[in-house]
Design a protein around this motif. Structure first.
Motif, PDB file in Angstrom:
ATOM      1  N   LEU A   1      38.521  52.527  44.429  1.00 21.29           N
ATOM      2  CA  LEU A   1      37.685  52.202  43.281  1.00 21.29           C
ATOM      3  C   LEU A   1      38.095  53.105  42.124  1.00 21.29           C
ATOM      4  CD1 LEU A   1      35.264  50.580  42.190  1.00 21.29           C
ATOM      5  CD2 LEU A   1      33.794  52.457  42.969  1.00 21.29           C
ATOM      6  N   HIS A   2      38.352  52.502  40.973  1.00 21.98           N
ATOM      7  CA  HIS A   2      38.780  53.229  39.781  1.00 21.98           C
ATOM      8  C   HIS A   2      37.731  53.060  38.689  1.00 21.98           C
ATOM      9  CE1 HIS A   2      43.016  53.307  41.237  1.00 21.98           C
ATOM     10  NE2 HIS A   2      42.655  52.171  41.793  1.00 21.98           N
ATOM     11  N   ALA A   3      37.541  54.101  37.877  1.00 25.69           N
ATOM     12  CA  ALA A   3      36.660  54.033  36.705  1.00 25.69           C
ATOM     13  C   ALA A   3      37.508  54.138  35.446  1.00 25.69           C
ATOM     14  CB  ALA A   3      35.634  55.157  36.734  1.00 25.69           C
ATOM     15  N   ASP A   4      37.158  53.380  34.438  1.00 22.48           N
ATOM     16  CA  ASP A   4      37.816  53.452  33.133  1.00 22.48           C
ATOM     17  C   ASP A   4      37.509  54.826  32.538  1.00 22.48           C
ATOM     18  OD1 ASP A   4      38.348  53.290  30.340  1.00 22.48           O
ATOM     19  OD2 ASP A   4      37.945  51.136  30.331  1.00 22.48           O
ATOM     20  N   PRO A   5      38.524  55.596  32.154  1.00 22.75           N
ATOM     21  CA  PRO A   5      38.251  56.934  31.615  1.00 22.75           C
ATOM     22  C   PRO A   5      37.481  56.919  30.295  1.00 22.75           C
ATOM     23  CG  PRO A   5      40.597  56.426  31.482  1.00 22.75           C
ATOM     24  CD  PRO A   5      39.944  55.307  32.228  1.00 22.75           C
ATOM     25  N   ASP A   6      37.479  55.777  29.616  1.00 21.22           N
ATOM     26  CA  ASP A   6      36.759  55.669  28.351  1.00 21.22           C
ATOM     27  C   ASP A   6      35.380  55.032  28.475  1.00 21.22           C
ATOM     28  OD1 ASP A   6      38.909  56.804  26.920  1.00 21.22           O
ATOM     29  OD2 ASP A   6      39.915  54.846  26.868  1.00 21.22           O
ATOM     30  N   ASP A   7      35.081  54.463  29.653  1.00 19.03           N
ATOM     31  CA  ASP A   7      33.801  53.781  29.848  1.00 19.03           C
ATOM     32  C   ASP A   7      33.462  53.781  31.336  1.00 19.03           C
ATOM     33  OD1 ASP A   7      31.620  52.076  30.076  1.00 19.03           O
ATOM     34  OD2 ASP A   7      32.536  50.444  28.924  1.00 19.03           O
ATOM     35  N   GLU A   8      32.569  54.663  31.753  1.00 14.88           N
ATOM     36  CA  GLU A   8      32.238  54.794  33.178  1.00 14.88           C
ATOM     37  C   GLU A   8      31.618  53.536  33.768  1.00 14.88           C
ATOM     38  OE1 GLU A   8      27.808  56.835  32.829  1.00 14.88           O
ATOM     39  OE2 GLU A   8      29.450  57.963  33.710  1.00 14.88           O
ATOM     40  N   ASN A   9      31.209  52.594  32.935  1.00 17.04           N
ATOM     41  CA  ASN A   9      30.605  51.357  33.426  1.00 17.04           C
ATOM     42  C   ASN A   9      31.615  50.214  33.576  1.00 17.04           C
ATOM     43  OD1 ASN A   9      27.934  52.348  33.684  1.00 17.04           O
ATOM     44  ND2 ASN A   9      27.856  52.389  31.468  1.00 17.04           N
ATOM     45  N   ARG A  10      32.871  50.521  33.343  1.00 17.49           N
ATOM     46  CA  ARG A  10      33.959  49.563  33.618  1.00 17.49           C
ATOM     47  C   ARG A  10      34.720  50.107  34.822  1.00 17.49           C
ATOM     48  NH1 ARG A  10      36.975  46.196  30.102  1.00 17.49           N
ATOM     49  NH2 ARG A  10      38.666  47.316  31.085  1.00 17.49           N
ATOM     50  N   MET A  11      34.752  49.302  35.879  1.00 21.37           N
ATOM     51  CA  MET A  11      35.407  49.749  37.102  1.00 21.37           C
ATOM     52  C   MET A  11      36.363  48.682  37.601  1.00 21.37           C
ATOM     53  SD  MET A  11      32.898  52.026  39.285  1.00 21.37           S
ATOM     54  CE  MET A  11      32.234  53.501  38.562  1.00 21.37           C
ATOM     55  N   MET A  12      37.335  49.161  38.366  1.00 20.41           N
ATOM     56  CA  MET A  12      38.299  48.275  39.001  1.00 20.41           C
ATOM     57  C   MET A  12      38.385  48.652  40.474  1.00 20.41           C
ATOM     58  SD  MET A  12      42.408  47.910  38.466  1.00 20.41           S
ATOM     59  CE  MET A  12      42.719  49.464  39.282  1.00 20.41           C
ATOM     60  N   LEU A  13      38.266  47.654  41.319  1.00 22.26           N
ATOM     61  CA  LEU A  13      38.420  47.849  42.758  1.00 22.26           C
ATOM     62  C   LEU A  13      39.734  47.210  43.180  1.00 22.26           C
ATOM     63  CD1 LEU A  13      37.285  48.732  45.510  1.00 22.26           C
ATOM     64  CD2 LEU A  13      36.161  46.496  45.637  1.00 22.26           C
ATOM     65  N   TYR A  14      40.550  48.002  43.842  1.00 24.77           N
ATOM     66  CA  TYR A  14      41.842  47.566  44.364  1.00 24.77           C
ATOM     67  C   TYR A  14      41.672  47.562  45.871  1.00 24.77           C
ATOM     68  CZ  TYR A  14      46.857  48.150  45.445  1.00 24.77           C
ATOM     69  OH  TYR A  14      48.130  48.025  45.926  1.00 24.77           O
ATOM     70  N   GLU A  15      41.750  46.374  46.497  1.00 24.17           N
ATOM     71  CA  GLU A  15      41.576  46.348  47.950  1.00 24.17           C
ATOM     72  C   GLU A  15      42.629  45.462  48.597  1.00 24.17           C
ATOM     73  OE1 GLU A  15      37.968  43.645  49.586  1.00 24.17           O
ATOM     74  OE2 GLU A  15      37.408  44.904  47.893  1.00 24.17           O
ATOM     75  N   THR A  16      43.176  45.937  49.705  1.00 25.38           N
ATOM     76  CA  THR A  16      44.247  45.228  50.404  1.00 25.38           C
ATOM     77  C   THR A  16      43.806  44.893  51.824  1.00 25.38           C
ATOM     78  OG1 THR A  16      45.911  46.379  49.092  1.00 25.38           O
ATOM     79  CG2 THR A  16      46.680  45.312  51.109  1.00 25.38           C
ATOM     80  N   TRP A  17      44.073  43.646  52.194  1.00 25.75           N
ATOM     81  CA  TRP A  17      43.736  43.115  53.509  1.00 25.75           C
ATOM     82  C   TRP A  17      44.987  42.494  54.123  1.00 25.75           C
ATOM     83  CZ3 TRP A  17      38.868  43.383  55.716  1.00 25.75           C
ATOM     84  CH2 TRP A  17      37.862  43.872  54.888  1.00 25.75           C
ATOM     85  N   GLU A  18      44.967  42.310  55.410  1.00 27.00           N
ATOM     86  CA  GLU A  18      46.116  41.742  56.113  1.00 27.00           C
ATOM     87  C   GLU A  18      46.317  40.259  55.814  1.00 27.00           C
ATOM     88  OE1 GLU A  18      49.499  41.462  58.146  1.00 27.00           O
ATOM     89  OE2 GLU A  18      48.455  43.320  57.676  1.00 27.00           O
ATOM     90  N   ASP A  19      45.223  39.504  55.617  1.00 19.38           N
ATOM     91  CA  ASP A  19      45.356  38.042  55.539  1.00 19.38           C
ATOM     92  C   ASP A  19      44.313  37.443  54.597  1.00 19.38           C
ATOM     93  OD1 ASP A  19      46.438  35.467  56.756  1.00 19.38           O
ATOM     94  OD2 ASP A  19      44.306  35.303  57.245  1.00 19.38           O
ATOM     95  N   HIS A  20      44.769  36.657  53.642  1.00 24.37           N
ATOM     96  CA  HIS A  20      43.879  36.023  52.659  1.00 24.37           C
ATOM     97  C   HIS A  20      42.875  35.068  53.326  1.00 24.37           C
ATOM     98  CE1 HIS A  20      42.564  34.405  48.843  1.00 24.37           C
ATOM     99  NE2 HIS A  20      42.934  33.194  49.191  1.00 24.37           N
ATOM    100  N   GLU A  21      43.335  34.265  54.260  1.00 26.45           N
ATOM    101  CA  GLU A  21      42.432  33.312  54.925  1.00 26.45           C
ATOM    102  C   GLU A  21      41.325  34.043  55.684  1.00 26.45           C
ATOM    103  OE1 GLU A  21      42.264  30.017  54.475  1.00 26.45           O
ATOM    104  OE2 GLU A  21      43.832  30.380  52.998  1.00 26.45           O
ATOM    105  N   ASP A  22      41.654  35.160  56.318  1.00 23.47           N
ATOM    106  CA  ASP A  22      40.644  35.951  57.014  1.00 23.47           C
ATOM    107  C   ASP A  22      39.599  36.469  56.022  1.00 23.47           C
ATOM    108  OD1 ASP A  22      39.732  37.522  59.501  1.00 23.47           O
ATOM    109  OD2 ASP A  22      39.994  39.094  57.986  1.00 23.47           O
ATOM    110  N   VAL A  23      40.043  36.890  54.859  1.00 22.42           N
ATOM    111  CA  VAL A  23      39.094  37.361  53.835  1.00 22.42           C
ATOM    112  C   VAL A  23      38.136  36.233  53.468  1.00 22.42           C
ATOM    113  CG1 VAL A  23      38.875  38.144  51.444  1.00 22.42           C
ATOM    114  CG2 VAL A  23      40.587  39.169  52.944  1.00 22.42           C
ATOM    115  N   LEU A  24      38.679  35.044  53.202  1.00 24.37           N
ATOM    116  CA  LEU A  24      37.841  33.912  52.788  1.00 24.37           C
ATOM    117  C   LEU A  24      36.924  33.414  53.903  1.00 24.37           C
ATOM    118  CD1 LEU A  24      40.417  31.776  50.778  1.00 24.37           C
ATOM    119  CD2 LEU A  24      38.684  33.341  49.881  1.00 24.37           C
ATOM    120  N   GLU A  25      37.462  33.298  55.096  1.00 27.64           N
ATOM    121  CA  GLU A  25      36.713  32.671  56.186  1.00 27.64           C
ATOM    122  C   GLU A  25      35.850  33.636  57.003  1.00 27.64           C
ATOM    123  OE1 GLU A  25      36.535  29.412  56.470  1.00 27.64           O
ATOM    124  OE2 GLU A  25      37.888  29.265  54.746  1.00 27.64           O
ATOM    125  N   VAL A  26      36.214  34.927  57.011  1.00 29.99           N
ATOM    126  CA  VAL A  26      35.498  35.889  57.854  1.00 29.99           C
ATOM    127  C   VAL A  26      34.874  37.010  57.026  1.00 29.99           C
ATOM    128  CG1 VAL A  26      35.716  37.514  59.779  1.00 29.99           C
ATOM    129  CG2 VAL A  26      37.025  35.372  59.801  1.00 29.99           C
TER     130      VAL A  26
END
Length: 102
Positions: A41-66
């Motif tokens: 999880l990243h926060a914008d250094p100029d605005d603490e209320n703007r965040m970016m989440l970078y997340e990696t999973w093994e399989d896109h279908e598993d993310v959607l279905e499970v």
């Protein structure tokens, strides 16, 4: 093949604490999923209320279905309209190359 999601959030200032609490619960739970690789999880250094989440999973279908249907995500998903100033910006990426320091 692994897939990475980049999710950007514009958090309502009065909801930042609740946003962090609910998201932390989800991140803590998903860490134990067998298809999970990482999340940052990243926060914008100029605005603490703007965040970016970078997340990696093994399989896109598993993310959607499970993964998106896991019960530990219910409170988070239900609260999003109250937490955010606008819709999330979600993009999907496939890793091509990775370098890490030891």
């Amino acid at each position: 093949m692994a897939v990475t999601y980049v999710i950007r959030f514009d958090i309502r200032p009065d909801q930042r604490e609740r946003f962090m609490m609910l998201l932390t619960e989800v991140l803590d739970a998903m860490r134990h999923e067998p298809m999970f690789h990482q999340a940052v999880l990243h926060a914008d250094p100029d605005d603490e209320n703007r965040m970016m989440l970078y997340e990696t999973w093994e399989d896109h279908e598993d993310v959607l279905e499970v993964q998106l249907k896991r019960p530990y995500r219910n409170a988070w998903h239900a609260a999003l309209p109250e937490l955010l100033a606008g819709p999330r910006d979600i993009s999907i990426w496939r890793p091509v190359h990775s370098d890490r320091s030891e």
